[in-house]
Write a protein that holds these residues in place. Structure first.
Motif, mmCIF file in Angstrom:
data_model
loop_
_atom_site.group_PDB
_atom_site.id
_atom_site.type_symbol
_atom_site.label_atom_id
_atom_site.label_comp_id
_atom_site.label_asym_id
_atom_site.label_seq_id
_atom_site.Cartn_x
_atom_site.Cartn_y
_atom_site.Cartn_z
ATOM 1 N N GLY A 239 0.807 -1.209 0.000
ATOM 2 C CA GLY A 239 0.000 0.000 0.000
ATOM 3 C C GLY A 239 0.842 1.261 0.000
ATOM 4 N N SER A 240 1.952 1.241 0.746
ATOM 5 C CA SER A 240 2.841 2.406 0.797
ATOM 6 C C SER A 240 3.469 2.680 -0.565
ATOM 7 C CB SER A 240 3.935 2.185 1.843
ATOM 8 O OG SER A 240 3.388 2.048 3.136
ATOM 9 N N PHE A 241 3.904 1.614 -1.251
ATOM 10 C CA PHE A 241 4.510 1.799 -2.571
ATOM 11 C C PHE A 241 3.464 2.252 -3.588
ATOM 12 C CE2 PHE A 241 8.614 -0.120 -1.553
ATOM 13 C CZ PHE A 241 9.439 0.564 -2.435
ATOM 14 N N LYS A 242 2.247 1.743 -3.496
ATOM 15 C CA LYS A 242 1.203 2.163 -4.429
ATOM 16 C C LYS A 242 0.894 3.650 -4.267
ATOM 17 C CE LYS A 242 -1.143 -2.242 -5.215
ATOM 18 N NZ LYS A 242 -2.344 -3.067 -4.938
ATOM 19 N N SER A 243 0.864 4.129 -3.020
ATOM 20 C CA SER A 243 0.630 5.546 -2.786
ATOM 21 C C SER A 243 1.763 6.385 -3.367
ATOM 22 C CB SER A 243 0.505 5.820 -1.283
ATOM 23 O OG SER A 243 -0.605 5.151 -0.742
ATOM 24 N N PHE A 244 2.986 5.926 -3.169
ATOM 25 C CA PHE A 244 4.151 6.634 -3.708
ATOM 26 C C PHE A 244 4.106 6.684 -5.231
ATOM 27 C CE2 PHE A 244 8.459 5.624 -5.478
ATOM 28 C CZ PHE A 244 8.939 6.923 -5.474
ATOM 29 N N LEU A 245 3.812 5.559 -5.868
ATOM 30 C CA LEU A 245 3.779 5.514 -7.332
ATOM 31 C C LEU A 245 2.630 6.361 -7.889
ATOM 32 C CD1 LEU A 245 4.566 1.725 -7.964
ATOM 33 C CD2 LEU A 245 6.122 3.675 -8.103
ATOM 34 N N ALA A 246 1.510 6.415 -7.163
ATOM 35 C CA ALA A 246 0.393 7.256 -7.619
ATOM 36 C C ALA A 246 0.787 8.727 -7.604
ATOM 37 C CB ALA A 246 -0.825 7.021 -6.734
ATOM 38 N N LEU A 247 1.518 9.143 -6.581
ATOM 39 C CA LEU A 247 1.995 10.527 -6.517
ATOM 40 C C LEU A 247 2.978 10.823 -7.643
ATOM 41 C CD1 LEU A 247 2.496 10.964 -2.663
ATOM 42 C CD2 LEU A 247 0.752 12.044 -4.072
ATOM 43 N N LYS B 170 3.087 9.327 -10.515
ATOM 44 C CA LYS B 170 2.335 9.334 -11.768
ATOM 45 C C LYS B 170 1.566 10.639 -11.944
ATOM 46 C CE LYS B 170 -0.604 6.268 -14.530
ATOM 47 N NZ LYS B 170 -1.384 5.014 -14.532
ATOM 48 N N ASN B 171 1.202 11.253 -10.816
ATOM 49 C CA ASN B 171 0.526 12.548 -10.867
ATOM 50 C C ASN B 171 1.494 13.700 -11.087
ATOM 51 O OD1 ASN B 171 -2.065 11.552 -10.548
ATOM 52 N ND2 ASN B 171 -1.981 11.656 -8.315
ATOM 53 N N GLY B 172 2.778 13.373 -11.230
ATOM 54 C CA GLY B 172 3.769 14.398 -11.526
ATOM 55 C C GLY B 172 4.356 15.082 -10.318
ATOM 56 N N ASP B 173 4.205 14.499 -9.122
ATOM 57 C CA ASP B 173 4.745 15.121 -7.912
ATOM 58 C C ASP B 173 6.219 14.742 -7.751
ATOM 59 O OD1 ASP B 173 5.371 16.098 -5.444
ATOM 60 O OD2 ASP B 173 3.647 15.250 -4.409
ATOM 61 N N PRO B 174 7.140 15.686 -7.985
ATOM 62 C CA PRO B 174 8.567 15.351 -7.886
ATOM 63 C C PRO B 174 9.053 15.188 -6.455
ATOM 64 C CG PRO B 174 8.308 17.691 -8.326
ATOM 65 C CD PRO B 174 6.926 17.102 -8.343
ATOM 66 N N ASP B 175 8.253 15.663 -5.474
ATOM 67 C CA ASP B 175 8.672 15.602 -4.071
ATOM 68 C C ASP B 175 8.215 14.331 -3.364
ATOM 69 O OD1 ASP B 175 9.783 18.139 -4.366
ATOM 70 O OD2 ASP B 175 7.898 19.127 -3.857
ATOM 71 N N ALA B 176 7.491 13.460 -4.077
ATOM 72 C CA ALA B 176 7.011 12.221 -3.449
ATOM 73 C C ALA B 176 8.192 11.357 -3.005
ATOM 74 C CB ALA B 176 6.136 11.448 -4.431
ATOM 75 N N LYS B 177 8.099 10.838 -1.801
ATOM 76 C CA LYS B 177 9.165 10.016 -1.234
ATOM 77 C C LYS B 177 8.714 8.563 -1.130
ATOM 78 C CE LYS B 177 11.591 13.735 -0.492
ATOM 79 N NZ LYS B 177 12.732 14.052 -1.388
ATOM 80 N N PRO B 178 9.588 7.620 -1.483
ATOM 81 C CA PRO B 178 9.215 6.208 -1.366
ATOM 82 C C PRO B 178 9.192 5.772 0.089
ATOM 83 C CG PRO B 178 11.527 6.403 -1.987
ATOM 84 C CD PRO B 178 10.960 7.798 -1.992
ATOM 85 N N PRO B 179 8.570 4.630 0.390
ATOM 86 C CA PRO B 179 8.615 4.100 1.760
ATOM 87 C C PRO B 179 10.063 3.894 2.198
ATOM 88 C CG PRO B 179 7.050 2.878 0.419
ATOM 89 C CD PRO B 179 7.806 3.758 -0.522
ATOM 90 N N ARG B 180 10.281 3.899 3.481
ATOM 91 C CA ARG B 180 11.640 3.757 4.019
ATOM 92 C C ARG B 180 11.893 2.338 4.507
ATOM 93 N NH1 ARG B 180 12.340 9.177 7.805
ATOM 94 N NH2 ARG B 180 11.991 10.734 6.163
ATOM 95 N N GLN B 181 13.171 2.012 4.537
ATOM 96 C CA GLN B 181 13.567 0.767 5.193
ATOM 97 C C GLN B 181 13.375 0.903 6.702
ATOM 98 O OE1 GLN B 181 17.628 0.231 3.432
ATOM 99 N NE2 GLN B 181 16.999 -1.909 3.340
ATOM 100 N N ARG B 182 13.221 -0.231 7.353
ATOM 101 C CA ARG B 182 13.142 -0.249 8.813
ATOM 102 C C ARG B 182 14.519 -0.631 9.336
ATOM 103 N NH1 ARG B 182 7.179 -3.136 9.787
ATOM 104 N NH2 ARG B 182 5.960 -1.360 8.978
ATOM 105 N N VAL B 183 15.333 0.395 9.584
ATOM 106 C CA VAL B 183 16.764 0.150 9.827
ATOM 107 C C VAL B 183 17.137 0.123 11.303
ATOM 108 C CG1 VAL B 183 17.465 1.065 7.590
ATOM 109 C CG2 VAL B 183 17.202 2.627 9.513
ATOM 110 N N SER B 184 16.316 0.716 12.159
ATOM 111 C CA SER B 184 16.700 0.821 13.564
ATOM 112 C C SER B 184 16.633 -0.535 14.255
ATOM 113 C CB SER B 184 15.796 1.825 14.281
ATOM 114 O OG SER B 184 16.129 1.894 15.649
ATOM 115 N N GLU B 185 17.713 -0.913 14.906
ATOM 116 C CA GLU B 185 17.778 -2.212 15.583
ATOM 117 C C GLU B 185 17.083 -2.188 16.945
ATOM 118 O OE1 GLU B 185 18.872 -5.076 14.470
ATOM 119 O OE2 GLU B 185 19.383 -4.206 12.528
ATOM 120 N N ASN B 186 16.956 -0.996 17.532
ATOM 121 C CA ASN B 186 16.379 -0.906 18.874
ATOM 122 C C ASN B 186 14.972 -0.308 18.838
ATOM 123 O OD1 ASN B 186 16.607 -1.319 21.694
ATOM 124 N ND2 ASN B 186 16.969 0.872 21.997
ATOM 125 N N SER B 187 14.259 -0.567 17.746
ATOM 126 C CA SER B 187 12.917 -0.017 17.605
ATOM 127 C C SER B 187 11.885 -1.135 17.551
ATOM 128 C CB SER B 187 12.807 0.838 16.343
ATOM 129 O OG SER B 187 13.567 2.017 16.472
#
Length: 449
Positions: free
Chosen positions: A155-163, A165-182
């Motif tokens: 769902g996160s990637f679909k939202s990003f790709l929709a943005l 496709k709408n021409g939004d250059p500021d759209a950011k993709p989902p992030r990795q979950r990198v924190s080990e203590n989270s």
């Protein structure tokens, strides 16, 4: 994770949320499951992100550039209704440059082929779990919880790709979950039940079950459920080194009431704004102020952030002021979500259950409500429209209205705002809002004939 088209008579979905108080051993178990789901997320994220960068990114970039050229040429409608093949009747009646049209069709076809050949689907990644679940930790964690994690990423990637496709250059993709203590949320559609005023959460082959008492208010709401759909276990502070509380959300179905027949004379029309609504209803015409707790909190937050500039990052004073800033943002969000908007929706429902509303983009983009290039939009960093952008408050208000109207058999229809002349745009704000709502009514009724 069940998907499908909306059907008539489909139940309504609601959710309750309440705090739980796990023991230290249970918290250790939560972290064990969370770490596995973190691995599921990161591996699937890496696969999707690599495909995007290698096969799709450049196409989306060219789509954004093509949309910009069409907008500059005065033909932004070329890119509307992208799902339709060819040109619709409206476009045929206009003298649209065929070069813009052919460019659109070519780019969308190229994007479609790229997804057919290289796209990664949710079901590809779910099927990939089978090989991982033969032995080890992967086999112990409930598979459905892993699938729900993949569904969330999808769902996160679909939202990003929709943005994009709408021409939004500021759209950011989902992030990795990198924190080990989270602690990352644990979602699932199975392995839980509600019985005797308690919720039971089974951790599958690990062999442990969490039991927690459900508060009276949430229990009464769950008693109206015809089916429990899913749960989500989360922590309000993701960093385990910081104080935080654990919460469980339970989504459930309630029966959908019979639809109230739509009568044109009983429809309420809303002109949406950042600070007020223009309302035209069978009971009258008026402006309704929206809750803007940011008027109180934003100056205090800004003043505190200015005091942070002269403080060494990481020092005791810096940490103290950052904690105060976080508390202010939390109170701001709570007041906007939990109090004022519910009162607004309650007042609107006194005027009926069928609504037609204007759909606005509150963003600092050209033509949007917080457009910084237009002084009348008050798009400066201190303007009310600017403060409303990217908070989701307006969209959340419309969603709450939609949910409550549907509980009473009503509907909410979104439409583009009516176009105003220069003279009409210069009307006082309250008068302009009511004028827009009237014009919205005229256009809607004209389209129904």
């Amino acid at each position: 994770m069940a998907k499908g088209k909306k059907k008539e008579g489909k139940p309504l979905y609601r959710a309750v949320r309440f705090e739980i108080f796990p023991t230290s051993d249970q918290i250790t178990l939560f972290l064990r499951v969370s770490k596995n789901l973190q691995q599921v997320w990161n591996e699937a994220w890496q696969e999707r992100q690599s495909c995007y960068e290698q096969f799709f990114g450049s196409i989306y970039e060219r789509i954004g550039q093509a949309k910009k050229r069409a907008q500059e040429a005065g033909f932004s409608e070329v890119w509307e209704n992208e799902a339709k093949k060819g040109l619709n009747k409206k476009l045929r009646q206009q003298e649209i440059s065929m070069q813009l049209v052919s460019e659109k069709e070519s780019l969308l076809q190229e994007l479609s082929i790229a997804f057919q050949e290289h796209g990664v689907t949710l079901y590809d990644q779910i099927n990939g779990l089978t090989a991982r679940r033969i032995i080890g930790e992967f086999a112990l964690i409930p598979r459905n919880w892993q699938e729900e994690t993949l569904d969330s990423l999808d769902g996160s990637f679909k939202s990003f790709l929709a943005l994009r496709k709408n021409g939004d250059p500021d759209a950011k993709p989902p992030r990795q979950r990198v924190s080990e203590n989270s602690f990352y949320k644990i979602p699932g559609r199975s392995g839980f039940k509600v019985s005797n005023g308690q919720i039971y959460l089974s951790f599958g082959k690990i062999g442990q079950t969490l039991t927690s008492v459900i508060p009276e208010f949430q229990l009464k709401r769950l008693e109206t459920a015809i089916k429990l759909k899913k749960f989500e276990l989360c922590r309000d502070e993701r960093d385990m080194a910081k104080p935080g509380r654990f919460w469980i959300s339970v989504a459930y179905e309630i029966p959908k009431p019979e639809k109230v027949p739509v009568v044109s004379k009983q429809i309420t029309y809303l002109a949406i704004g950042a600070s007020r609504l223009g309302v035209v209803s069978p009971k009258g015409e008026f402006c309704l102020n929206l809750p803007r707790s940011d008027y109180h909190w934003k100056p205090q937050i800004n003043a505190l952030q200015e005091r942070l500039e002269g403080v060494v990052k990481g020092s005791r004073k810096w940490k103290k002021r950052m904690a105060a800033c976080t508390r202010m943002f939390a109170k701001l969000g709570h007041q906007q979500k939990q109090h004022g908007q519910y009162e607004v929706v309650k007042k609107l429902l006194r005027h009926g259950v069928h609504f037609v509303v204007t759909e606005l983009k509150v963003r600092s983009k050209p033509g949007a409500l917080a457009d910084a290039s237009k002084s009348d939009r008050k798009g400066s960093p201190t303007g009310p429209n600017w403060s409303a952008q990217n908070t989701g408050n307006i969209a959340r208000l419309i969603q709450k209205l939609t949910d409550k109207a549907s509980e009473h058999g009503g509907t909410v229809i979104k439409r583009n705002p009516p176009l105003l002349s220069l003279e009409e745009r210069q009307l006082p704000d309250a008068q302009r809002k009511i004028f827009i709502a009237k014009k919205l009514r005229e256009e809607f009724l004209a389209d129904q004939k």
